[in-house]
Enzyme design. Structure first.
Site, mmCIF file in Angstrom:
data_model
loop_
_atom_site.group_PDB
_atom_site.id
_atom_site.type_symbol
_atom_site.label_atom_id
_atom_site.label_comp_id
_atom_site.label_asym_id
_atom_site.label_seq_id
_atom_site.Cartn_x
_atom_site.Cartn_y
_atom_site.Cartn_z
ATOM 1 N N TRP A 110 0.851 -1.205 0.000
ATOM 2 C CA TRP A 110 0.000 0.000 0.000
ATOM 3 C C TRP A 110 0.886 1.255 0.000
ATOM 4 O O TRP A 110 1.906 1.264 0.695
ATOM 5 C CB TRP A 110 -0.852 -0.027 1.270
ATOM 6 C CG TRP A 110 -1.981 0.950 1.280
ATOM 7 C CD1 TRP A 110 -2.001 2.152 1.922
ATOM 8 C CD2 TRP A 110 -3.255 0.801 0.658
ATOM 9 N NE1 TRP A 110 -3.215 2.762 1.731
ATOM 10 C CE2 TRP A 110 -4.004 1.958 0.950
ATOM 11 C CE3 TRP A 110 -3.838 -0.191 -0.137
ATOM 12 C CZ2 TRP A 110 -5.317 2.155 0.488
ATOM 13 C CZ3 TRP A 110 -5.133 0.008 -0.591
ATOM 14 C CH2 TRP A 110 -5.855 1.164 -0.281
ATOM 15 N N ASP A 162 -1.079 11.456 -1.959
ATOM 16 C CA ASP A 162 -2.181 12.280 -1.448
ATOM 17 C C ASP A 162 -3.144 11.423 -0.631
ATOM 18 O O ASP A 162 -2.917 10.227 -0.431
ATOM 19 C CB ASP A 162 -2.874 13.024 -2.608
ATOM 20 C CG ASP A 162 -3.548 12.081 -3.598
ATOM 21 O OD1 ASP A 162 -3.703 10.876 -3.307
ATOM 22 O OD2 ASP A 162 -3.921 12.558 -4.690
ATOM 23 N N GLU A 165 -4.073 8.053 -1.906
ATOM 24 C CA GLU A 165 -2.949 7.129 -2.180
ATOM 25 C C GLU A 165 -2.383 7.316 -3.566
ATOM 26 O O GLU A 165 -1.844 6.380 -4.152
ATOM 27 C CB GLU A 165 -3.367 5.651 -2.060
ATOM 28 C CG GLU A 165 -3.726 5.169 -0.713
ATOM 29 C CD GLU A 165 -5.168 5.442 -0.356
ATOM 30 O OE1 GLU A 165 -6.035 5.378 -1.249
ATOM 31 O OE2 GLU A 165 -5.418 5.732 0.815
ATOM 32 N N GLU A 316 -18.801 3.917 -0.065
ATOM 33 C CA GLU A 316 -17.749 4.918 -0.234
ATOM 34 C C GLU A 316 -18.128 5.888 -1.350
ATOM 35 O O GLU A 316 -18.023 7.096 -1.220
ATOM 36 C CB GLU A 316 -16.446 4.186 -0.596
ATOM 37 C CG GLU A 316 -15.257 5.073 -0.806
ATOM 38 C CD GLU A 316 -13.997 4.260 -1.101
ATOM 39 O OE1 GLU A 316 -14.039 3.419 -2.034
ATOM 40 O OE2 GLU A 316 -13.000 4.447 -0.405
#
Ligand code: BGC
Length: 364
Positions: A110, A162, A165, A316
Site C-alpha cells: 500500500w 495524497d 494514495e 464509499e
C-alpha cells in the site's frame, strides 16, 4: 422514522460497531483492502464521535494513535539520522497511513507514505481537549504529539501520496492543510514547542504555490482541482471560507465535480470509474452552509440520505455517474464491490448533518 433520522441512528451504530477494544477504527469491515485503522479516516470518525457526545470512544482512538506514534520513536529517530547524513530514504523509513487494529505496521505494498493523517489526528486531539474537562494534555499524548510534530517537521515539504494514495511525486495543498490544522489546533497545549513559525511557514507555502489562475491546485503545479481542497477551509481553517482563493477553488469544484447532487473526487479519477463520493457531498454541503447557501446544503445532504442501502449503510461512492464507466467492472473484478459501509461516509454525514441542523436552530 424518516430516512434521515434512520441514517443518523445507523451511522452512530456503524461507527461504534467498528471500533475495536483497543481503540482502533476499521475503515470498512467487509472490504478486505480496508480492514485497517487509518489515521485519516479514524481522526474524522473520532471527531464525529466527539460531536455526538461519545468522548470516551474518541479518547480510545486518539490513545490508539498515540501508542502507534510512540512505538515508532525508533523509526522517527532513524529517519532523522538518515536525512542528516544525506542517505537515501525508502518508503518503509516513513510512518504509515494505516495500521492493523493491533497497531502493527501494514506489510502490504500500500502507498503508505502519506502524511495528512498525522495532522488530522493532532487536530482531532485538540478538538477532544476543547470538549473534555482536561486542563492539560495527558503526558502520553504530549509525548505522541511532540513526536509526530518532530516527524512532520522533517517531511512536510517532501512529495508524498495524497489522501487517495495517489500522485506520490507531488506536494498536495489538502495534505498541508491537514498539517496546518493539526499544528494550529494543538499549539495551545504545547506552548513550550513554539510552533508559530512552523504553522506560518506551512500556510505561506500553500499560498505561495497557487495555480496561476488564483486557486488552490490539486497538487503544486497542477491545473486540476480536487474535492479534498475544501478541507483547506473546513475544518482546518488555513483559508477562510470567504477568502477569494477559496471561493474560486470551491466554484471550480462545483462546476467540474458536482453532478445531480453527488460530488466526485477529481475529473480524472478512475477508481471504480470515479463516481460520486458520500464524504464529498457532505463536505460541499458543509461549505455551502458556512457561506449562507443553506438550501443547497440541504439538497446535498438529501442526496446522501438517498444513497443509504436497505440496512442503512452508506457506500464509499456511487457509480450512477462516473468519469470512466468501464472502470467500475475492472475494480469490481480486482477488489469486489464498493466498500460498504464505509465508516468515514457515516462520520461525515453525522458531522455535517449536525452542523446544518445546529445552524438552522440558531437562525430561528
Ligand atoms: C481512500 C482513502 C481512505 C481509504 C479508507 C481509500 O480508497 O483513497 O482516502 O483513507 O480508502 O477509507
Amino acid at each position: 422514522m424518516d430516512r434521515r433520522q434512520k441514517l443518523r441512528q445507523r451511522s452512530e451504530e456503524i461507527i461504534l460497531e467498528n471500533q475495536t477494544a483497543g481503540g482502533a477504527i476499521l475503515a470498512c469491515p467487509s472490504f478486505s483492502q480496508y480492514n485497517y485503522s487509518w489515521f485519516r479516516d479514524g481522526a474524522f470518525i473520532a471527531f464525529a464521535m466527539i460531536r455526538i457526545g461519545k468522548l470516551d470512544e474518541a479518547e480510545r482512538f486518539l490513545s490508539w494513535g498515540n501508542r502507534v506514534v510512540i512505538s515508532s520513536r525508533g523509526k522517527i529517530e532513524a529517519l532523522e539520522q538518515k536525512l542528516d547524513r544525506g542517505g537515501e530514504v525508502q518508503i518503509r523509513d516513513f510512518l504509515g497511513a494505516r495500521y492493523t487494529a493491533e497497531g502493527e505496521e501494514d506489510q502490504t505494498d500500500w502507498p503508505n507514505f502519506q502524511i495528512d493523517g498525522y495532522g488530522t489526528w493532532l487536530w482531532c486531539m485538540a478538538e477532544y481537549m476543547m470538549e473534555s474537562d482536561l486542563a492539560e494534555l495527558p503526558s502520553e499524548w504530549r509525548e505522541g504529539a511532540e513526536l509526530s510534530i518532530k516527524y512532520l517537521k522533517m517531511v512536510w515539504m517532501m512529495p508524498n501520496s495524497d489522501c487517495w494514495e495517489e500522485f506520490p511525486e507531488e506536494v498536495h495543498p489538502a495534505t498541508l492543510a491537514c498539517i496546518y490544522g493539526g499544528l494550529k489546533g494543538i499549539s495551545p497545549w504545547l506552548t513550550g514547542m513554539k510552533l508559530e513559525t512552523f504553522i506560518q511557514d506551512v500556510r505561506n507555502f500553500v499560498y505561495g504555490n497557487l495555480n496561476e489562475e488564483g486557486y488552490f491546485p490539486k497538487y503544486i503545479g497542477s491545473d486540476l482541482v480536487d474535492s479534498s481542497l475544501l478541507w483547506i477551509a473546513l475544518p482546518f481553517g488555513l483559508a477562510d471560507v470567504n477568502d477569494p482563493v477559496m471561493m474560486k477553488t470551491a466554484a471550480l469544484i462545483e462546476e467540474q465535480l458536482l453532478e445531480e447532487g453527488g460530488v466526485k473526487r477529481y475529473s480524472e479519477d478512475s477508481y471504480y470509474g470515479g463516481g460520486q463520493w458520500i464524504i464529498h457531498s457532505c463536505w460541499l454541503a458543509w461549505y455551502y452552509f458556512e457561506t449562507g447557501r443553506e438550501n443547497e446544503a440541504d439538497s446535498l445532504l438529501e442526496w446522501v440520505v438517498r444513497q443509504q442501502k436497505e440496512d442503512g449503510s452508506l457506500p464509499e461512492q456511487t457509480t450512477d455517474i462516473t468519469n470512466e464507466p468501464p472502470m467500475v467492472r475492472v475494480w469490481e473484478q480486482r477488489w469486489g464491490t464498493i466498500a460498504t459501509p464505509l465508516v468515514w461516509s457515516h462520520a461525515m454525514f453525522l458531522i455535517v448533518d449536525q452542523v446544518c441542523s445546529k445552524s438552522r436552530k440558531a437562525c430561528h
